[in-house]
Design a protein around this motif. Structure first.
Motif, short mmCIF file in Angstrom:
data_model
loop_
_atom_site.label_atom_id
_atom_site.label_comp_id
_atom_site.label_asym_id
_atom_site.label_seq_id
_atom_site.Cartn_x
_atom_site.Cartn_y
_atom_site.Cartn_z
N VAL A 34 1.16 -1.21 0.17
CA VAL A 34 0.62 -0.13 0.11
C VAL A 34 1.08 1.09 -0.03
O VAL A 34 0.62 2.06 -0.70
CB VAL A 34 -1.04 0.02 1.09
N ALA A 35 2.15 0.76 0.64
CA ALA A 35 2.71 2.17 0.91
C ALA A 35 3.38 2.79 -0.67
O ALA A 35 3.61 3.63 -0.19
CB ALA A 35 4.25 1.95 2.28
N GLU A 36 4.15 1.63 -1.25
CA GLU A 36 4.93 1.43 -2.47
C GLU A 36 3.26 2.31 -3.09
O GLU A 36 3.92 2.58 -4.45
CB GLU A 36 5.32 0.47 -2.30
N ARG A 37 2.76 1.72 -3.75
CA ARG A 37 2.04 2.39 -4.26
C ARG A 37 1.91 3.82 -4.23
O ARG A 37 1.38 4.74 -5.22
CB ARG A 37 0.58 1.53 -4.56
N SER A 38 1.01 4.11 -2.80
CA SER A 38 1.58 5.40 -2.34
C SER A 38 2.11 6.23 -3.46
O SER A 38 2.44 7.36 -3.63
CB SER A 38 0.57 5.94 -1.15
N ILE A 39 3.81 6.14 -2.79
CA ILE A 39 4.96 7.22 -2.91
C ILE A 39 4.66 7.19 -4.63
O ILE A 39 5.14 7.87 -5.19
CB ILE A 39 5.93 5.91 -2.34
N LEU A 40 4.34 6.23 -5.29
CA LEU A 40 4.68 5.96 -6.69
C LEU A 40 3.57 6.75 -7.64
O LEU A 40 3.96 7.26 -8.45
CB LEU A 40 4.47 3.83 -7.40
#
Length: 371
Positions: A293-299
């Protein structure tokens, strides 16, 4: 909208930056946060546990996850030119301003559609007891999903990049007292030299080794013998240990070994020992789903290639008490902010351009989980 939010978060940052306060004494900061959350429309609880913690809640009443987003509020104390001063040199002013601005946008844009959102403004992270004060007060009960965020120095990553999972280490400070029997320096056979026992303890502590693929250390950082009498056998020695590990099992193993060393070596010397205190924080333990989830938000916010992947950090964080005690799914984002010369340096400065990125990442995480 982005321009307005960027201006707002930088205004908030300037306010918090100029009212740095010690842990558990964030009176101005917490009062301002609570006032703003009420102004936005949140259900607010402040003075949590009789301290300075604040939560702001949106409860849709619709079945769903209970998502917690956490920011810390305290500053650090320095002695500069002979005067005690408080300064925000770890970025907690940034964390508070980013989450408070996100709170405003989340409410105005009605991002929360299901479940419950709990915004956590925590005191005393630097003292490592702020999270526990909110847990013990029951203010975080029911949280199922949890995220933290911390600005990063230039040696970790640059502005415009971030890690979705920053793995803090477990850390512990252990203090003990070794008790011997005092005697005249001319008749050492009549006493039990606590320094001899302490020296043996130090050598044994230094011999502790754990798994080589897990970063860890245990070392004696203070030995103190009271008084200034040098012709007597000392009967009392204070010893402090600093213990660190990348994982909780290795930390637990080192603590058990240290306990056995103190017990058996002091006994062998005819001395005894007393454990004074043992306190610290657990290591990070994250949920793979939350890291994604955090990775998707960062990208989504920063663009392709903006994630630096997993980052290991030898420092400790009391955020992990929340995950450990509540058994919730969590991850912790490290946001590039060009902080320099380094976190906790008395002259630390960061690039305020990073603030809007933190706001947008918070908004995107809420949209993914509760939208």
């Amino acid at each position: 909208m982005k321009t307005e939010l960027k201006q707002y978060v930088e205004e908030m940052y300037d306010i918090f930056h100029n009212i740095p306060e010690k842990g558990m004494e964030e009176y101005k900061t917490s009062a301002f946060v609570a006032e703003k959350l009420r102004e936005y429309g949140y259900d607010v609880t402040d003075h949590i546990g009789g301290k300075t913690g604040v939560t702001g809640v949106i409860d849709t009443g619709i079945e769903g996850h209970v998502l917690g987003l956490r920011a810390d509020m305290d500053a650090l104390e320095y002695v500069i030119d002979g005067q005690k001063v408080m300064r925000h040199t770890c970025g907690h002013d940034a964390h508070t301003s980013m989450l408070l601005t996100a709170a405003k946008a989340i409410w105005e844009q009605e991002i929360v559609k299901t479940g419950k959102l709990v915004l956590i403004f925590q005191p005393a992270e630097e003292k490592l007891n702020g999270a526990l004060s909110m847990i013990d007060a029951g203010a975080l009960d029911g949280i199922t999903h949890l995220f933290g965020m911390h600005v990063r120095p230039v040696d970790d990553t640059c502005i415009g990049r971030a890690t979705p999972d920053m793995w803090h280490s477990a850390s512990c400070v252990m203090t003990c007292r070794i008790k011997g029997v005092q005697a005249h320096g001319a008749r050492p056979q009549l006493g039990v030299n606590a320094v001899d026992a302490a020296a043996a303890v130090v050598n044994a502590i230094n011999a502790i080794k754990e798994k080589p693929d897990v970063g860890h250390s245990i070392k004696v950082t203070n030995i103190t013998v009271g008084g200034d009498t040098y012709n007597a056998i000392p009967d009392d020695v204070f010893i402090a240990l600093d213990i660190r590990s990348q994982t909780n099992p290795v930390m637990e193993s080192m603590i058990k070994k240290a306990d056995r060393i103190f017990e058996h070596i002091t006994k062998a010397y005819g001395a005894s020992y007393e454990l004074i205190s043992r306190h610290g924080v657990p290591a990070a333990e994250y949920d793979e789903e939350m890291v994604k989830v955090a990775e998707r938000s960062i990208l989504h916010v920063l663009g392709e290639g903006a994630s630096i992947g997993t980052l290991y950090n030898p420092g400790g964080e009391d955020f992990h008490y929340i995950t450990q005690r509540l058994k919730c799914k969590s991850s912790y984002i490290g946001l590039g902010a060009d902080a320099a010369p380094g976190l906790h340096h008395k002259d630390m400065q960061l690039n305020k351009e990073a603030l809007i990125y933190g706001v947008e990442i918070w908004m995107d995480i809420v949209a993914q989980i509760l939208g």
